[in-house]
Write a protein that holds these residues in place. Structure first.
Motif, short mmCIF file in Angstrom:
data_model
loop_
_atom_site.label_atom_id
_atom_site.label_comp_id
_atom_site.label_asym_id
_atom_site.label_seq_id
_atom_site.Cartn_x
_atom_site.Cartn_y
_atom_site.Cartn_z
N ALA A 243 -4.31 -10.33 -8.32
CA ALA A 243 -4.75 -9.08 -7.68
C ALA A 243 -3.57 -8.35 -7.04
N SER A 244 -2.67 -9.10 -6.42
CA SER A 244 -1.51 -8.48 -5.77
C SER A 244 -0.60 -7.82 -6.80
N ASP B 31 2.89 3.10 -10.67
CA ASP B 31 2.46 4.32 -11.37
C ASP B 31 2.38 5.51 -10.39
N GLU B 32 1.87 5.27 -9.19
CA GLU B 32 1.78 6.34 -8.20
C GLU B 32 3.17 6.81 -7.78
N LEU B 33 4.09 5.87 -7.61
CA LEU B 33 5.46 6.25 -7.27
C LEU B 33 6.09 7.06 -8.39
N LEU C 197 1.31 -2.77 -10.00
CA LEU C 197 1.37 -1.85 -11.14
C LEU C 197 0.81 -0.48 -10.78
N GLU C 198 -0.29 -0.47 -10.02
CA GLU C 198 -0.87 0.79 -9.60
C GLU C 198 0.08 1.55 -8.68
N VAL D 244 0.87 -1.18 0.00
CA VAL D 244 0.00 0.00 0.00
C VAL D 244 0.90 1.22 0.00
N TYR D 245 0.60 2.19 -0.87
CA TYR D 245 1.38 3.41 -0.94
C TYR D 245 0.51 4.59 -0.53
N GLU D 246 1.02 5.39 0.41
CA GLU D 246 0.33 6.57 0.89
C GLU D 246 0.98 7.80 0.27
#
Length: 332
Positions: A149-150, A159-161, A155-156, A88-90
Motif C-alpha cells: 500500500a505504501s 505521478d502528481e509530482l 506511485l500516485e 502525502v503530497y498537497e
C-alpha cells in the motif's frame, strides 16, 4: 493510543479478549492464529506494556517511540522490525509530508505503530479483512500489504509530482512567466519536496530486496514466510519504478532551475544593452551642449545667425543614426 486489537484465525477476524495479553495467549494456544495490534503515536508508558508483553527489543522500541527513522529492516531474536515512511503530497502547496509506520512481526503477532497522518493502515486492515485468502497467511501478509500500500501510494505521488512539474516547466518557459521574482524560489522548494520524497523511497530498496530474497542477502529473513518472496519482489519492482521516477524528476527540476537562471541572465544582459544604448544616445546632446556651455570668448559659432538651429539639427541627426544602429543590432 491503541487503535485496534484483533485476533485473526484462518484469515478471519475473531471475537476475543480485549486485553492484548490474553489475546496473544489465545492466539498462540491455537497455533494458526495471530494478534494484530495497531497503535497511533503511543506514549512511553502505553508502549512499555506492549513491548513487555510481546518481548520487543529495547532498541526497536526506542526507534518506534522517537520516530524520525529511515526506512529499514532489522532482525532481532524474537521479532522482525521494519520502518516505512508513507508520504502525502498537497498539490495546492506543493509540499510533500511523510509519516512513519513501524511494524513488529513475531511469533503469532503483528504490532504496528503509526506516526503522522500519511499512513494507510486503516484501509489496509479493511482490505485484508475483506480478503481472507491473503490474511490467512498470517503476519507476513500484514507486512506485505502495508509495504504494498505504501509503495503504491508512492506511485500516485510520483505521478502528481510529474503533473505539477510540467505545469511549473510551462510557466518557466512562458514569455512572461519565467521572469517572476518568485519562480526561482518555487523551483527550489519543489526540489526540496523531491528530496523529502527520496528520503522515503530510496532507503526502502534494501529492506524489500532482503524480504524478496534477491541478491546476496544470505538466508531468508526470520518471521517472514518464504512463500511471500515473489510478492515482495513485485513490491520491490514497483519501488524501483518510483526511484527511477524520482531520479528523473530531480534531474528535470535541476535542468529547469539552470534554464531559468540562464533566462534571467539573458534578460539582465538585454536590459543592460538597452540602458547602455539609451545612455549613449543621451551622451551625444549632453556632450554638444557641454561644449557650447563653456562660454569661451573665442568661439566664432556663438555669433553666427544659424548656429542654434544647426546644432539642434546635428543633435537630431546623430540621435536618429544612433537609434537606427542600436535598433538594427537588437539593443532597443
Amino acid at each position: 493510543m491503541i487503535v485496534d486489537c484483533a485476533i485473526y484465525r484462518e484469515g478471519r477476524r475473531r471475537e476475543g479478549p480485549h486485553d492484548f495479553s490474553d489475546a496473544l495467549d489465545e492466539a498462540r494456544s491455537t497455533g494458526e492464529a495471530f494478534v494484530w495490534i495497531g497503535l497511533h503515536e503511543p506514549t512511553e508508558s502505553e508502549f512499555d506494556k506492549v513491548s513487555e508483553e510481546f518481548g520487543l527489543h529495547p532498541l526497536a522500541v526506542e526507534d518506534a517511540l522517537k520516530a524520525h527513522q529511515r526506512p529499514k529492516l532489522e532482525v532481532y531474536d524474537d521479532s522482525l522490525f521494519m520502518v516505512l515512511k508513507p508520504v502525502v503530497y498537497e498539490p495546492n502547496t506543493d509540499n510533500v509530508s511523510s509519516g512513519e509506520v513501524m511494524i513488529f512481526v513475531g511469533d503469532s503477532f503483528v504490532v504496528t505503530v503509526r506516526h503522522g497522518e500519511g499512513a494507510p493502515l486503516g484501509a489496509v486492515r479493511d482490505r485484508l479483512e475483506a480478503d481472507p485468502d491473503v490474511l490467512k497467511h498470517g503476519p507476513t501478509a500484514v507486512l506485505y500489504s502495508i509495504a504494498d500500500a505504501s509503495v503504491d501510494h508512492y506511485l500516485e505521488v510520483a505521478d502528481e509530482l510529474q503533473e505539477d512539474l510540467e505545469v511549473l516547466e510551462t510557466e518557466v518557459f512562458s514569455p512572461d512567466g519565467g521572469g517572476s521574482r518568485h519562480t526561482a524560489s518555487r523551483i527550489y522548494n519543489f526540489k526540496r519536496q523531491i528530496l523529502e520524497f527520496r528520503r522515503a523511497t530510496g532507503p526502502l530498496s534494501l529492506p524489500l530486496a532482503r524480504l524478496s530474497g534477491a541478491g546476496p542477502f544470505g538466508p531468508p529473513v526470520p518471521f517472514a514466510d518464504e512463500t511471500a518472496q515473489p510478492f515482495f519482489r513485485d513490491v520491490n519492482d514497483h519501488l524501483t519504478r518510483v526511484n527511477e521516477s524520482v531520479e528523473g524528476l530531480d534531474r528535470l527540476v535541476s535542468d529547469i532551475l539552470s534554464a531559468h537562471l540562464a533566462q534571467m541572465s539573458v534578460r539582465q544582459n538585454d536590459d543592460m544593452r538597452k540602458i547602455s544604448a539609451w545612455a549613449a544616445m543621451a551622451a551625444v546632446p549632453t556632450m554638444i551642449a557641454g561644449i557650447y556651455g563653456m562660454n569661451f570668448d573665442h568661439m566664432p559659432e556663438l555669433h553666427w545667425t544659424w548656429t542654434y538651429p544647426a546644432v539642434i539639427v546635428v543633435m537630431i541627426v546623430l540621435e536618429v543614426l544612433l537609434y537606427r544602429m542600436f535598433k538594427h543590432r537588437g539593443w532597443l
